[in-house]
Design a protein around this motif. Sequence first.
Motif, PDB file in Angstrom:
ATOM      1  N   LYS A 140       0.843  -1.217   0.000  1.00 55.46           N
ATOM      2  CA  LYS A 140       0.000   0.000   0.000  1.00 55.46           C
ATOM      3  C   LYS A 140       0.872   1.258   0.000  1.00 55.46           C
ATOM      4  O   LYS A 140       0.578   2.236  -0.724  1.00 55.46           O
ATOM      5  N   GLU A 141       1.952   1.235   0.780  1.00 54.89           N
ATOM      6  CA  GLU A 141       2.827   2.401   0.831  1.00 54.89           C
ATOM      7  C   GLU A 141       3.426   2.705  -0.546  1.00 54.89           C
ATOM      8  O   GLU A 141       3.431   3.863  -0.995  1.00 54.89           O
ATOM      9  N   PHE A 142       3.888   1.676  -1.233  1.00 55.22           N
ATOM     10  CA  PHE A 142       4.499   1.913  -2.542  1.00 55.22           C
ATOM     11  C   PHE A 142       3.449   2.205  -3.616  1.00 55.22           C
ATOM     12  O   PHE A 142       3.755   2.868  -4.608  1.00 55.22           O
ATOM     13  N   GLU A 143       2.225   1.745  -3.425  1.00 55.31           N
ATOM     14  CA  GLU A 143       1.150   2.149  -4.329  1.00 55.31           C
ATOM     15  C   GLU A 143       0.886   3.646  -4.209  1.00 55.31           C
ATOM     16  O   GLU A 143       0.645   4.330  -5.211  1.00 55.31           O
ATOM     17  N   ASP A 144       0.939   4.161  -2.964  1.00 53.57           N
ATOM     18  CA  ASP A 144       0.768   5.607  -2.761  1.00 53.57           C
ATOM     19  C   ASP A 144       1.900   6.390  -3.434  1.00 53.57           C
ATOM     20  O   ASP A 144       1.667   7.437  -4.060  1.00 53.57           O
ATOM     21  N   HIS A 179      10.304  11.797 -14.341  1.00 51.16           N
ATOM     22  CA  HIS A 179      11.581  11.162 -14.018  1.00 51.16           C
ATOM     23  C   HIS A 179      11.457   9.952 -13.085  1.00 51.16           C
ATOM     24  O   HIS A 179      12.491   9.390 -12.691  1.00 51.16           O
ATOM     25  N   VAL A 180      10.254   9.547 -12.704  1.00 52.31           N
ATOM     26  CA  VAL A 180      10.086   8.408 -11.790  1.00 52.31           C
ATOM     27  C   VAL A 180       8.946   7.526 -12.273  1.00 52.31           C
ATOM     28  O   VAL A 180       7.906   8.037 -12.722  1.00 52.31           O
ATOM     29  N   ARG A 181       9.150   6.224 -12.205  1.00 56.76           N
ATOM     30  CA  ARG A 181       8.057   5.300 -12.528  1.00 56.76           C
ATOM     31  C   ARG A 181       8.190   4.049 -11.656  1.00 56.76           C
ATOM     32  O   ARG A 181       9.277   3.468 -11.547  1.00 56.76           O
ATOM     33  N   LEU A 182       7.089   3.625 -11.030  1.00 59.40           N
ATOM     34  CA  LEU A 182       7.029   2.421 -10.206  1.00 59.40           C
ATOM     35  C   LEU A 182       6.056   1.439 -10.842  1.00 59.40           C
ATOM     36  O   LEU A 182       4.886   1.778 -11.062  1.00 59.40           O
ATOM     37  N   ILE A 183       6.528   0.227 -11.142  1.00 56.33           N
ATOM     38  CA  ILE A 183       5.676  -0.834 -11.703  1.00 56.33           C
ATOM     39  C   ILE A 183       5.589  -1.926 -10.642  1.00 56.33           C
ATOM     40  O   ILE A 183       6.547  -2.694 -10.439  1.00 56.33           O
ATOM     41  N   LEU A 184       4.466  -2.006  -9.932  1.00 55.03           N
ATOM     42  CA  LEU A 184       4.349  -2.849  -8.746  1.00 55.03           C
ATOM     43  C   LEU A 184       3.803  -4.226  -9.112  1.00 55.03           C
ATOM     44  O   LEU A 184       2.708  -4.634  -8.703  1.00 55.03           O
ATOM     45  N   LYS A 185       4.567  -4.941  -9.919  1.00 48.96           N
ATOM     46  CA  LYS A 185       4.252  -6.321 -10.299  1.00 48.96           C
ATOM     47  C   LYS A 185       5.537  -6.926 -10.848  1.00 48.96           C
ATOM     48  O   LYS A 185       6.556  -6.249 -10.951  1.00 48.96           O
ATOM     49  N   TYR A 186       5.476  -8.227 -11.173  1.00 48.35           N
ATOM     50  CA  TYR A 186       6.639  -8.834 -11.825  1.00 48.35           C
ATOM     51  C   TYR A 186       6.344  -9.016 -13.300  1.00 48.35           C
ATOM     52  O   TYR A 186       5.298  -9.557 -13.670  1.00 48.35           O
ATOM     53  N   ASP A 187       7.247  -8.560 -14.132  1.00 50.10           N
ATOM     54  CA  ASP A 187       7.093  -8.648 -15.586  1.00 50.10           C
ATOM     55  C   ASP A 187       8.433  -9.115 -16.158  1.00 50.10           C
ATOM     56  O   ASP A 187       9.425  -8.386 -16.129  1.00 50.10           O
ATOM     57  N   GLU A 188       8.472 -10.359 -16.662  1.00 49.25           N
ATOM     58  CA  GLU A 188       9.723 -10.960 -17.124  1.00 49.25           C
ATOM     59  C   GLU A 188      10.356 -10.139 -18.246  1.00 49.25           C
ATOM     60  O   GLU A 188      11.541  -9.816 -18.217  1.00 49.25           O
ATOM     61  N   SER A 189       9.564  -9.789 -19.272  1.00 52.28           N
ATOM     62  CA  SER A 189      10.124  -9.065 -20.409  1.00 52.28           C
ATOM     63  C   SER A 189      10.607  -7.676 -19.996  1.00 52.28           C
ATOM     64  O   SER A 189      11.661  -7.220 -20.448  1.00 52.28           O
TER      65      SER A 189
END
Length: 918
Positions: A765-769, A779-789
Amino acid sequence: MKKMQGILLHQMELTLWQKLKIRQRLCIRQSTNILGTSEGGEQLSGIHLEDLIGMIRNAEKNIHLLNHARIRALDDLEKILHEKEVLQGEINILETKLAETDARLRVAAQEKIHVELLEDQLEKLRNELSSRNSSEELVYNVNNSLPFSQSNDVNSYSEEFDVWKTENISLKNELQALKTQLFNLKKTDERVQILEEERISLESSLKELEFKFSASQEDVSNISSLKAECKNLYEKVEHLQQLLENATKQADQAILALQQNQELRKKVDQLEKSLEEANVYKLSSEKMQQYNELMQQKIQILDERLQRSDEEIESYVQLYQNSMKEFQDTLTNLKEESKKRLRDDTVNEMPSEFWSRLLLMIDGWFLEKKVSAEDAMLLRDMIWKRDGSIHNAYMSSKEKTERETIATFLRLTSSTSSPRLHVIHIAAEMAPVAKVGGLGDVVTGLSKALQKKGHLVEIVLPKYDCARYQLVQDLKALNVPVESYFDGRLYKNKIWTGTVEGLPVYFIEPQHPGNFFWRGQFYGENDDFKRFSFFSRAALELLLQVGKKPDIIHCHDWQTAFVAPLYWDLYVAKGLNSARICFTCHNFEYQGTAPATELASCGLDVYHLNRPDRMQDNSAQDRINPIKGAIVFSNIVTTVSPTYAQEVRSAEGGQGLHATLHSHSKKFVGILNGIDTEAWNPATDNFLKVQYNAYDIEGKAENKEDLRRCLRLSSRDVRRPLVGCITRLVPQKGVHLIRHAIYRTLELGGQFVLLGSSPVPHIQKEFEDIANHFQSHEHVRLILKYDESLSHLIYAATDMLTIPSIFEPCGLTQMIAMRYGSIPIARKTGGLNDSVFDVDDDAIPIQYRNGFTFLTADEQGFNNALERAFYLYKNNIDGWKQLVQKVMGVDFSWESSAALYEELYAKSVARARATKRA
């Protein structure tokens, strides 16, 4: 005025920064005081544990709010600075315009005064004219009375007006010409843009051609080896041709001698004819007798010559026959060599899937009672050694029935061979089919490396419903179930077989009402202890019923740690007694403890095993610890790096098992993991837009641009450093430092990309916020899942990768990052300490320095490493490029690690065999 604005703005910045720092220190001091009082035990009596946790979380939220305020302040400051620059520009423009206006006003005032004087003089003239009567005198007087200078002024004004008018027309013409040029420039810009696009496409084509050229160079090297073989064959053929020419010459000489022999025979015939004529006439004269004797001598000489000629012809014929025989033998040998090479090449070129498929086919025949245990073992050994005869038998049986195929294979078992080292992994994960973390990569990477060394390697896995079975080759179910014991009764297990990455794999699907592996996830269920203890026993039951005789059974982590006590307590007595047990713990934080009574479900004796020297947990007498049981009952115990092996021997790092490890230290060793260099290879990675290698790293910049475009990050500054982080967001990974890294990277003028998720709800939840806050940030992007490619692209695109772990048994991300030329920024712990060496550490040989490290797990230590990395990147372009090329050349393959495991296996098996002989 400008100076006052700058001073006010600087004061605002200082005030805002001081307020943020004061508020952060108060929050930290408040949480420290609370923790301090709880440790002292003096003031904790009035505070419940829940209140303490709540206060700590409130402190974390306050820190989080401070970070938000920090970013907002930075954004506001940036806006203020931008507005300041805009206002300053406008002020400069207005001041310029004001100066121009003042100059124009001064000129206009002077002209106004001059015009007023002229008007006064004109008025006087008019008055004088009105008093005159005669028009001629009026004209004469006006002409005479008007000053010559004033008349010139009027004329000059008229001429000036005409000049201005002419200039105005010329300016209009020039303006029109400028518009035309501007239109042409726009067209030129469009043409330049088209040419730029063509240039980019030509560059990409050039890259493709370069890649094809490098591939063709490899083909050229192969062709050169073929040319060498061809040259040898040509030399042999030339030798044969020489032999044939010699034989031909000898045959020609034999023919010539034969012709001479025929001529001699003709002469002999003529002499015999003359002799007969002489006899007819019966010449009695002495002269005739002498002539006759002379003829007899000549005949004798001719007979001797004829005999010698016959002998020469015979020798020539013999030489010719020998030459022809040598020619035929050499030709036959060449044909046999060619056939053998073709057969060997065909066998060696067969992929691993072919041999794994054969192995599974033999096991299926044995389970279905179609071949005996002895025949099955012999056929497995032939497959293991990649015997060409079994390959030929399989290829010749493609059109035959199964019965005929079995008969063909059984004919091969007449020649026996001794078995070699046979390793079976029993694990809960295997990449890429069932992967959660590094365990899956290790099982696959180590197995492939051992298989390449010539060992027979097999894997046994649970059949999860969420596994990626599209990556399994030849997946099929055997029609004979395997029964295993659990909770007082026997349960059937459906056995599936297939190959993964060229390795033979068995999948066990329990026919249990609990649907143990049909939960939609690998771990995290309330009955994990039951699920995996069931699987561990079913795996051993499979080996027993299939008739396997492995040298090594290798189990991993607490999920299959039950294998060790099950093997020695139950299955050795049943006949599965050929193996030594190797156990690898990938992370001592996860130990799978449970109430001791639950151990009885898989058939183990709780009373016998719930003892301090066996499986009893060191912190609770009524609980069982599977990891401890595996340490006690295994012949080999390993963990995933030398430094981590030292750390877990301490009370702090051992998670309660340090005493057990100390008791069994002679069989405990740390071996650094490797990575699959075929799967992680930037030169062949299909997930990348542009492939590259250590000798040509230009493609890395293009992948960086591609990632920015995919994630909608700013691309204005191509030299802006891009920092990445690929991890599970758990406390072990240093979550507070990952969060800090985002903000510090922005302050230093970089970009940050995070890929990963958390199984801990409040961390997720903290990183989703944070992700929502930076959703539109450039200049910032958070992808909160696992993506192999996406992980492959991030490794290839980033300039640096952060691994600020609190503890790290091994870690693979730093190795993969270096393989792709991303410089690691890591804390000195566990496997990170064994693989990342600081570029500024003079105690490390310069050839091993490959990253930036820090020791203390705090913001100050991390900042020091990150700032040094940024400084080198921005101020020493050549030095940074050399560092990238150096880390890409570091060998993190499984080759050396697999050799260490191979040595451990061999020593353990040798000791066991020596004990049996004694």
